[in-house]
Design a protein around this motif. Structure first.
Motif, PDB file in Angstrom:
ATOM      1  N   ALA A   1       0.860  -1.184   0.000  1.00 28.96           N
ATOM      2  CA  ALA A   1       0.000   0.000   0.000  1.00 28.96           C
ATOM      3  C   ALA A   1       0.897   1.235   0.000  1.00 28.96           C
ATOM      4  N   PRO A   2       0.652   2.202  -0.863  1.00 27.30           N
ATOM      5  CA  PRO A   2       1.626   3.286  -1.034  1.00 27.30           C
ATOM      6  C   PRO A   2       1.745   4.249   0.143  1.00 27.30           C
ATOM      7  N   HIS A   3       0.666   4.412   0.913  1.00 26.10           N
ATOM      8  CA  HIS A   3       0.672   5.376   2.016  1.00 26.10           C
ATOM      9  C   HIS A   3       0.695   4.599   3.335  1.00 26.10           C
ATOM     10  N   HIS A   4       1.870   4.480   3.901  1.00 28.39           N
ATOM     11  CA  HIS A   4       2.069   3.554   5.013  1.00 28.39           C
ATOM     12  C   HIS A   4       1.260   3.922   6.255  1.00 28.39           C
ATOM     13  N   GLN A   5       1.251   5.185   6.620  1.00 26.09           N
ATOM     14  CA  GLN A   5       0.524   5.556   7.839  1.00 26.09           C
ATOM     15  C   GLN A   5      -0.965   5.308   7.685  1.00 26.09           C
ATOM     16  N   GLN A   6      -1.489   5.619   6.524  1.00 25.93           N
ATOM     17  CA  GLN A   6      -2.907   5.404   6.265  1.00 25.93           C
ATOM     18  C   GLN A   6      -3.257   3.924   6.406  1.00 25.93           C
ATOM     19  N   ALA A   7      -2.420   3.061   5.841  1.00 23.22           N
ATOM     20  CA  ALA A   7      -2.671   1.620   5.937  1.00 23.22           C
ATOM     21  C   ALA A   7      -2.544   1.130   7.373  1.00 23.22           C
ATOM     22  N   ALA A   8      -1.524   1.596   8.087  1.00 20.90           N
ATOM     23  CA  ALA A   8      -1.352   1.184   9.481  1.00 20.90           C
ATOM     24  C   ALA A   8      -2.538   1.627  10.330  1.00 20.90           C
ATOM     25  N   ASP A   9      -3.031   2.829  10.082  1.00 20.61           N
ATOM     26  CA  ASP A   9      -4.190   3.311  10.829  1.00 20.61           C
ATOM     27  C   ASP A   9      -5.395   2.394  10.632  1.00 20.61           C
ATOM     28  N   GLU A  10      -5.559   1.889   9.411  1.00 19.91           N
ATOM     29  CA  GLU A  10      -6.675   0.992   9.129  1.00 19.91           C
ATOM     30  C   GLU A  10      -6.507  -0.365   9.823  1.00 19.91           C
ATOM     31  N   LEU A  11      -5.286  -0.887   9.838  1.00 23.64           N
ATOM     32  CA  LEU A  11      -5.039  -2.149  10.543  1.00 23.64           C
ATOM     33  C   LEU A  11      -5.454  -2.033  12.007  1.00 23.64           C
ATOM     34  N   VAL A  12      -5.060  -0.929  12.630  1.00 20.66           N
ATOM     35  CA  VAL A  12      -5.375  -0.725  14.041  1.00 20.66           C
ATOM     36  C   VAL A  12      -6.873  -0.501  14.231  1.00 20.66           C
ATOM     37  N   ARG A  13      -7.454   0.284  13.368  1.00 20.87           N
ATOM     38  CA  ARG A  13      -8.871   0.647  13.522  1.00 20.87           C
ATOM     39  C   ARG A  13      -9.789  -0.563  13.538  1.00 20.87           C
ATOM     40  N   VAL A  14      -9.553  -1.523  12.634  1.00 18.69           N
ATOM     41  CA  VAL A  14     -10.487  -2.641  12.517  1.00 18.69           C
ATOM     42  C   VAL A  14     -10.192  -3.760  13.513  1.00 18.69           C
TER      43      VAL A  14
ATOM     44  N   PRO B   1       4.564   8.500  -7.331  1.00 20.00           N
ATOM     45  CA  PRO B   1       3.857   9.759  -7.071  1.00 20.00           C
ATOM     46  C   PRO B   1       4.215  10.312  -5.692  1.00 20.00           C
ATOM     47  N   PRO B   2       4.037  11.602  -5.468  1.00 22.71           N
ATOM     48  CA  PRO B   2       4.339  12.200  -4.163  1.00 22.71           C
ATOM     49  C   PRO B   2       3.581  11.491  -3.049  1.00 22.71           C
ATOM     50  N   GLY B   3       4.287  11.218  -1.957  1.00 18.83           N
ATOM     51  CA  GLY B   3       3.654  10.585  -0.792  1.00 18.83           C
ATOM     52  C   GLY B   3       3.750   9.081  -0.770  1.00 18.83           C
ATOM     53  N   ALA B   4       4.035   8.448  -1.913  1.00 20.97           N
ATOM     54  CA  ALA B   4       4.164   6.986  -1.940  1.00 20.97           C
ATOM     55  C   ALA B   4       5.495   6.593  -1.307  1.00 20.97           C
ATOM     56  N   GLN B   5       5.453   5.557  -0.454  1.00 21.89           N
ATOM     57  CA  GLN B   5       6.655   5.124   0.257  1.00 21.89           C
ATOM     58  C   GLN B   5       7.091   3.741  -0.218  1.00 21.89           C
ATOM     59  N   PRO B   6       8.391   3.434  -0.125  1.00 22.58           N
ATOM     60  CA  PRO B   6       8.891   2.138  -0.602  1.00 22.58           C
ATOM     61  C   PRO B   6       8.331   0.980   0.218  1.00 22.58           C
ATOM     62  N   PRO B   7       7.852  -0.077  -0.438  1.00 26.58           N
ATOM     63  CA  PRO B   7       7.281  -1.223   0.295  1.00 26.58           C
ATOM     64  C   PRO B   7       8.203  -1.828   1.355  1.00 26.58           C
ATOM     65  N   PRO B   8       9.517  -2.022   1.081  1.00 29.34           N
ATOM     66  CA  PRO B   8      10.334  -2.716   2.082  1.00 29.34           C
ATOM     67  C   PRO B   8      10.514  -1.975   3.403  1.00 29.34           C
ATOM     68  N   LEU B   9      10.083  -0.702   3.493  1.00 31.78           N
ATOM     69  CA  LEU B   9      10.143  -0.027   4.788  1.00 31.78           C
ATOM     70  C   LEU B   9       9.318  -0.767   5.844  1.00 31.78           C
ATOM     71  N   TRP B  10       8.293  -1.508   5.400  1.00 32.20           N
ATOM     72  CA  TRP B  10       7.506  -2.312   6.345  1.00 32.20           C
ATOM     73  C   TRP B  10       8.337  -3.441   6.948  1.00 32.20           C
TER      74      TRP B  10
END
Length: 278
Positions: free
Chosen positions: A128-141, A174-183
């Motif tokens: 997922a390109p936006h890491h914080q957004q994805a992490a927030d969703e993991l926690v939320r659900v 695109p701006p804001g997209a982060q590299p996958p291996p940072l996870w």
């Protein structure tokens, strides 16, 4: 207002490209033939149990969802690319377990707050390109007291190196997209999850690749099955020199990791991280 509209349109376009990319090639073959054990490793580390409600985020063809269902859990497999679900349903049928397959964006999961006892992702949400957004969703659900389990390729391991090798040949992200291996970096993931989780356990492990006849044989197979690699080669298809250079660089990478005798065998490093929702 215009900026918001432009950002939303750009995000939709990016997600459309991601969906198409993972539909290229044969990712189910990668999950089946290269990394079949990883889903089982993640399910065991997360302690999935009978009767729990489990969400597998960016589930692909069910590498973690099906092993989770084998414990007797009630499993939902969610992915941006529903084209992968037919292979997942066949996998679940072979194992004789029910899994619910639902299209969903890891950055905007279509589930209510605290809907699941366990939330998993096996080399999935990392793309997922936006890491914080994805992490927030993991926690939320995930319900309070529930568990989150993540398995991601590390930046310094083979797959992280592979993405670095391909980067010069790929379009500018695109701006804001982060590299996958940072996870696959423990501190990065701890920062994403923050104080919303406790009992974080993280360790780096490796999975051993199948045997290939040579580094070039791995590269040639990988070019036919792995969506991100296929997409990059398509982008430079009209440039024979760049294509040849990428061919050389990928084979050289595999040769550097090759520990086989008479065939090519590689160890690919990943980060296994589990946490409890505070």
């Amino acid at each position: 207002m215009t900026d918001t509209v432009d950002t939303t349109a750009a995000d939709r376009a990016l997600k459309g490209r991601h969906r198409a990319m993972w539909g290229l090639g044969d990712y189910p073959a990668v999950a089946r033939d290269v990394i079949p054990e990883l889903g089982r490793v993640l399910v065991a580390a997360a302690g999935v149990r009978r009767g729990e409600r489990v969400l597998d985020v960016a589930a692909g063809s069910g590498n973690a969802a099906v092993p989770a269902a084998l414990t007797g859990a009630d499993v939902v497999a969610s992915d941006l690319t529903p084209e992968l679900f037919d292979a997942g349903r066949a996998f679940a049928a072979r194992e004789g377990v029910p899994v619910t397959w639902e299209e969903g964006d890891a950055e905007a999961l279509p589930y209510g707050d605290a809907s699941f006892d366990v939330v998993l992702s096996c080399v999935g949400v990392m793309f997922a390109p936006h890491h914080q957004q994805a992490a927030d969703e993991l926690v939320r659900v995930c319900r309070p007291g529930g568990r989150i389990g993540l398995l991601s390729w590390t930046p310094q391991g083979f797959v992280g190196e592979m993405f670095r090798t391909m980067k010069p040949y790929a379009p500018t992200p695109p701006p804001g997209a982060q590299p996958p291996p940072l996870w696959g970096d423990e501190q990065h993931v701890r920062g994403l999850l923050g104080d919303r989780v406790t009992d974080v356990v993280a360790r780096r492990q490796t999975v051993t690749s199948p045997e290939y006849a040579s580094p070039e044989a791995w590269r040639d197979w990988w070019k036919t099955v792995y969506g991100p690699t296929i997409a990059i080669y398509r982008g430079i298809a009209d440039d024979p020199a760049r294509t040849a250079a990428l061919d050389h660089d990928l084979a050289a990478l595999a040769a550097r990791y090759d520990r086989g005798t008479g065939s090519t065998v590689m160890d690919w490093e990943y980060l296994l991280l589990t946490a409890r929702r505070a």
